[in-house]
Design a protein around this motif. Structure first.
Motif, mmCIF file in Angstrom:
data_model
loop_
_atom_site.group_PDB
_atom_site.id
_atom_site.type_symbol
_atom_site.label_atom_id
_atom_site.label_comp_id
_atom_site.label_asym_id
_atom_site.label_seq_id
_atom_site.Cartn_x
_atom_site.Cartn_y
_atom_site.Cartn_z
ATOM 1 N N ALA A 50 0.830 -1.202 0.000
ATOM 2 C CA ALA A 50 0.000 0.000 0.000
ATOM 3 C C ALA A 50 0.867 1.255 0.000
ATOM 4 O O ALA A 50 0.608 2.208 -0.755
ATOM 5 N N TRP A 51 1.906 1.264 0.852
ATOM 6 C CA TRP A 51 2.791 2.440 0.909
ATOM 7 C C TRP A 51 3.526 2.644 -0.414
ATOM 8 O O TRP A 51 3.578 3.761 -0.945
ATOM 9 N N TRP A 52 4.084 1.575 -0.970
ATOM 10 C CA TRP A 52 4.863 1.674 -2.204
ATOM 11 C C TRP A 52 3.996 2.136 -3.375
ATOM 12 O O TRP A 52 4.403 2.985 -4.168
ATOM 13 N N SER A 53 2.776 1.585 -3.480
ATOM 14 C CA SER A 53 1.887 1.983 -4.571
ATOM 15 C C SER A 53 1.451 3.435 -4.408
ATOM 16 O O SER A 53 1.310 4.157 -5.403
ATOM 17 N N SER A 54 1.276 3.888 -3.161
ATOM 18 C CA SER A 54 0.923 5.285 -2.928
ATOM 19 C C SER A 54 2.036 6.209 -3.400
ATOM 20 O O SER A 54 1.781 7.259 -4.010
ATOM 21 N N VAL A 55 3.276 5.823 -3.124
ATOM 22 C CA VAL A 55 4.424 6.626 -3.573
ATOM 23 C C VAL A 55 4.485 6.667 -5.100
ATOM 24 O O VAL A 55 4.696 7.720 -5.704
ATOM 25 N N LYS A 56 4.279 5.531 -5.742
ATOM 26 C CA LYS A 56 4.351 5.450 -7.199
ATOM 27 C C LYS A 56 3.208 6.195 -7.883
ATOM 28 O O LYS A 56 3.357 6.634 -9.028
ATOM 29 N N PHE A 68 -4.961 7.236 -1.743
ATOM 30 C CA PHE A 68 -4.957 6.360 -0.576
ATOM 31 C C PHE A 68 -5.888 5.173 -0.777
ATOM 32 O O PHE A 68 -5.533 4.024 -0.476
ATOM 33 N N ALA A 69 -7.085 5.432 -1.322
ATOM 34 C CA ALA A 69 -8.051 4.352 -1.553
ATOM 35 C C ALA A 69 -7.502 3.326 -2.541
ATOM 36 O O ALA A 69 -7.613 2.109 -2.320
ATOM 37 N N VAL A 70 -6.903 3.804 -3.612
ATOM 38 C CA VAL A 70 -6.341 2.886 -4.624
ATOM 39 C C VAL A 70 -5.188 2.078 -4.031
ATOM 40 O O VAL A 70 -5.080 0.860 -4.260
ATOM 41 N N SER A 71 -4.327 2.739 -3.275
ATOM 42 C CA SER A 71 -3.185 2.044 -2.687
ATOM 43 C C SER A 71 -3.630 0.999 -1.663
ATOM 44 O O SER A 71 -3.022 -0.072 -1.554
ATOM 45 N N VAL A 72 -4.711 1.280 -0.930
ATOM 46 C CA VAL A 72 -5.245 0.295 0.022
ATOM 47 C C VAL A 72 -5.752 -0.933 -0.723
ATOM 48 O O VAL A 72 -5.484 -2.076 -0.320
ATOM 49 N N VAL A 73 -6.475 -0.713 -1.812
ATOM 50 C CA VAL A 73 -6.981 -1.837 -2.611
ATOM 51 C C VAL A 73 -5.822 -2.683 -3.131
ATOM 52 O O VAL A 73 -5.872 -3.924 -3.094
ATOM 53 N N ILE A 74 -4.763 -2.030 -3.589
ATOM 54 C CA ILE A 74 -3.593 -2.752 -4.081
ATOM 55 C C ILE A 74 -2.947 -3.548 -2.946
ATOM 56 O O ILE A 74 -2.581 -4.710 -3.115
ATOM 57 N N GLY A 75 -2.808 -2.929 -1.783
ATOM 58 C CA GLY A 75 -2.230 -3.620 -0.636
ATOM 59 C C GLY A 75 -3.021 -4.853 -0.241
ATOM 60 O O GLY A 75 -2.453 -5.914 0.039
ATOM 61 N N LEU A 76 -4.360 -4.724 -0.219
ATOM 62 C CA LEU A 76 -5.207 -5.865 0.130
ATOM 63 C C LEU A 76 -5.092 -6.973 -0.915
ATOM 64 O O LEU A 76 -5.040 -8.161 -0.571
ATOM 65 N N ALA A 77 -5.064 -6.588 -2.184
ATOM 66 C CA ALA A 77 -4.943 -7.582 -3.252
ATOM 67 C C ALA A 77 -3.619 -8.334 -3.161
ATOM 68 O O ALA A 77 -3.572 -9.562 -3.333
ATOM 69 N N VAL A 78 -2.542 -7.607 -2.871
ATOM 70 C CA VAL A 78 -1.231 -8.248 -2.744
ATOM 71 C C VAL A 78 -1.215 -9.203 -1.549
ATOM 72 O O VAL A 78 -0.718 -10.332 -1.643
ATOM 73 N N GLY A 79 -1.767 -8.766 -0.416
ATOM 74 C CA GLY A 79 -1.830 -9.631 0.763
ATOM 75 C C GLY A 79 -2.595 -10.907 0.488
ATOM 76 O O GLY A 79 -2.169 -12.006 0.862
ATOM 77 N N ALA A 80 -3.763 -10.785 -0.172
ATOM 78 C CA ALA A 80 -4.571 -11.964 -0.489
ATOM 79 C C ALA A 80 -3.854 -12.871 -1.477
ATOM 80 O O ALA A 80 -3.874 -14.108 -1.332
ATOM 81 N N ALA A 81 -3.200 -12.281 -2.495
ATOM 82 C CA ALA A 81 -2.511 -13.075 -3.509
ATOM 83 C C ALA A 81 -1.328 -13.836 -2.918
ATOM 84 O O ALA A 81 -1.114 -15.023 -3.222
#
Length: 297
Positions: A50-56, A68-81
């Motif tokens: 989530a932090w890295w995607s927010s920076v990018k 922030f919302a997009v980065s959270v979704v990415i973080g959750l997707a990565v965790g689940a994957a």
């Protein structure tokens, strides 16, 4: 009065973080009998993703809230994957081999944390969040940080969602049936393995969500944060009863409140009091407050 309100809401928010981690542990153990010691690493990976995607995304999305919302979704997707991949590659070949499961998940935890440190370094990072999250709301004379309310609401939503999933969906019914009689479910031609992978993915998603919220709660993320929180999550799971989601929720509230109240009176003693709670629970009710596994009790 204002101090009591602040300590109570903060304790509930801390308990919410513990529950988000413990819920995945309970679900995974309840269905598969797997004590996943790599669960804290899912939290770390989710928060860092989530932090890295927010920076990018800073140069692409100007709005802090949307980014922030997009980065959270990415973080959750990565965790689940990552959790699903771990189940497919490492856990699936080791079902019913509990010693090997412990060794593999402990080793995986160290390996994943080392990979995070190798790629992003050991430095502490801060999530870029909307300003209202760090604002305060007046309650009972106390100025309570808004992220506390968000954590409590999210944890409540996850609890309700998990219970509804287990009670009313097809896969929830398969999971509950698999807990009672896995051989019979398999004999009926139902692919229990898919349910196993789904449960691991849900656990990883909940852990990643806890990682993002922990980054907001503590105003930082670091590679060891998942390991530190996992210790208390395991305590919550044992106190609540291995495999009981509702038990984990109740125990998480107890642990969070006790930590906050005791630490206010004597800083640093809160952790010791939680360990004492664990010891008393094991002496009086070795199976935990909510006893044997039932996913919805």
């Amino acid at each position: 009065m204002d101090t009591f309100v602040l300590l109570t809401v903060t304790g509930l928010a801390l308990g919410a973080l513990y529950f988000l981690i413990a819920s995945g542990l309970s679900l995974i153990y309840g269905l598969m009998g797997v004590l996943n010691f790599a669960h804290g690493a899912f939290l770390t990976i989710g928060s860092y993703a989530a932090w890295w995607s927010s920076v990018k995304l800073q140069g692409t999305i100007g709005s802090v809230g949307l980014r922030f919302a997009v980065s959270v979704v990415i973080g959750l997707a990565v965790g689940a994957a990552v959790a699903a991949l771990v189940e497919l590659v490492l856990i699936r070949p080791l079902y019913l081999r509990h010693i090997e499961q412990v060794l593999v998940t402990v080793g995986l935890s160290f390996a994943l944390i080392a990979l995070v440190q190798a790629y992003w370094g050991p430095d502490i990072h801060e999530l870029d969040v909307p300003s209202w999250l760090n604002g305060t709301t007046g309650l009972g004379g106390a100025h309570v940080p808004n992220y506390n309310f968000v954590e409590i609401l999210v944890a409540g939503g996850v609890l309700a969602g998990l219970l509804a999933f287990l009670r009313f969906t097809r896969y929830g019914l398969i999971i509950r049936a698999g807990v009672e009689n896995r051989a019979m479910v398999t004999a009926l031609g139902i692919d229990v393995k898919k349910a196993f992978t789904l449960v691991f993915a849900i656990g990883g998603l909940a852990a990643a969500l806890a990682g993002v919220l922990a980054g907001i709660h503590f105003s930082e993320i670091d590679p060891t944060q998942g390991t530190s929180l996992l210790i208390f999550a395991f305590i919550v799971v044992v106190i609540g009863g291995l495999g009981s989601i509702v038990g984990s929720a109740v125990a998480a509230v107890m642990v969070g409140l006790v930590q906050q109240y005791v630490n206010y009176k004597s800083s640093g003693i809160g952790d010791l009091s939680v360990v004492l709670m664990l010891a008393i629970t094991l002496l009086i009710r070795p199976g935990g407050l909510f006893g044997k596994w039932s996913p919805t009790h």
